[in-house]
Design an enzyme around this catalytic site. Structure first.
Site, PDB file in Angstrom:
ATOM      1  N   PRO A  30       0.809  -1.208  -0.027  1.00 10.83           N
ATOM      2  CA  PRO A  30      -0.169  -0.006   0.037  1.00 10.83           C
ATOM      3  C   PRO A  30       0.715   1.134   0.036  1.00 10.83           C
ATOM      4  CG  PRO A  30      -0.598  -1.592   1.703  1.00 10.83           C
ATOM      5  CD  PRO A  30       0.589  -2.190   1.360  1.00 10.83           C
ATOM      6  N   GLU A  31       0.693   2.115  -0.766  1.00  9.50           N
ATOM      7  CA  GLU A  31       1.135   3.402  -0.901  1.00  9.50           C
ATOM      8  C   GLU A  31       0.044   4.467  -0.543  1.00  9.50           C
ATOM      9  OE1 GLU A  31       3.533   3.988  -4.403  1.00  9.50           O
ATOM     10  OE2 GLU A  31       3.965   2.019  -4.571  1.00  9.50           O
TER      11      GLU A  31
END
Ligand SMILES: [Zn+2]
Length: 267
Positions: free
Chosen positions: A2-3
């Protein structure tokens, strides 16, 4: 992994569920590899969560008594309101009777309680650059960062210092949009401004599509983000460049898989 857009999508779902709720019970996986990531989590018991905010890829919730809850999804962390399974690392029982479960297969995620604003035990957060979609992310200052470093541009972006929240996916995307080679050490003011604009564009578009899901990232409701089919470069090595049709090339740069167009991204 996840960013920023994925974490923001999780934040938007968690915020209305957790705001104003008090934590009645805390449970943490007793596995010996786990505790370091759950520093002071027992202090959550009895505390009220005022809201769920975000800095870069960190979720940050102010608590009462001058404390703060800091949460990071790591590579595979997922929040759900449901029953535990073998990958549950922690759970919080709320005063509305529900249990928030934190599942994390790879165990890089963390949930910690800190004194508000004191991030010395979380160095990435302590040295985090400006939020990319805020006014703090100033094109002039960003350009100065890029001219002063002699690091290749992509690994420098991944350090989180010039700007927060840009990881492997959105670094490849933004560099493709700005036509900059990921290993370039010569990003002058003009190209720095193009990159500044590109970072905002790719992150905003991904937030609108609730992030990019490949395998692990899921929102709190279990749904996937829709951004994967809109990517220009990331994960598309060997496919034609969407701009010039030359085959995109995949290399390893700073230990990370990196995809770019050898024809239209200049060093
Ligand atoms: Zn191209």
């Amino acid at each position: 992994m996840p960013e920023l857009p994925e974490v923001e999508s999780v934040r938007r779902q968690l915020d209305p569920e957790l705001s104003g709720k008090r934590v009645l019970e805390v449970w943490v996986d007793p596995h010996p590899m786990v505790p370091r990531q759950f520093q002071r989590i027992a202090e959550l018991k009895g505390r009220r969560i005022s809201c769920v905010g975000r800095r870069g890829k960190f979720l940050i919730s102010p608590l009462d008594r001058g404390l703060e809850l800091v949460m990071h999804l790591g590579m595979t962390g997922v929040f759900r309101f449901e029953v535990s399974d073998p990958y549950t690392r922690a759970s919080l029982t709320l005063d509305d009777g529900r249990r928030l479960i934190f599942k994390d297969v790879r165990r890089f995620g963390r949930i910690a309680v800190v004194d508000a604003g004191r991030y010395d035990t979380i160095p990435t957060l302590a040295h985090l650059g400006p939020e990319p979609l805020s006014d703090e992310f100033d094109p002039g200052r960003f350009s100065l960062w890029l001219t002063r470093t002699d690091a290749p541009v992509k690994p420098f972006l991944l350090s989180q210092r010039p700007v927060a929240g840009v990881g492997n996916i959105y670094a490849d995307e933004a560099l493709w949009v700005a036509r900059i080679h990921p290993a370039s050490r010569r990003v002058g003011p003009k190209r720095a401004r193009l990159l500044h604009t590109a970072i905002r564009e790719v992150l905003s578009a991904a937030i609108d599509r609730e992030g990019t899901t490949f395998s692990d990232y899921r929102m709190v409701n279990g749904e996937s983000g829709r951004n994967a089919s809109f990517l220009f470069a990331y994960g598309r090595g060997g496919e034609p460049c969407p701009r010039c049709s030359y085959p995109l090339r995949k290399i390893v740069l700073g230990g990370r898989g990196t995809t770019y167009c050898p024809r239209c991204q200049r060093y």
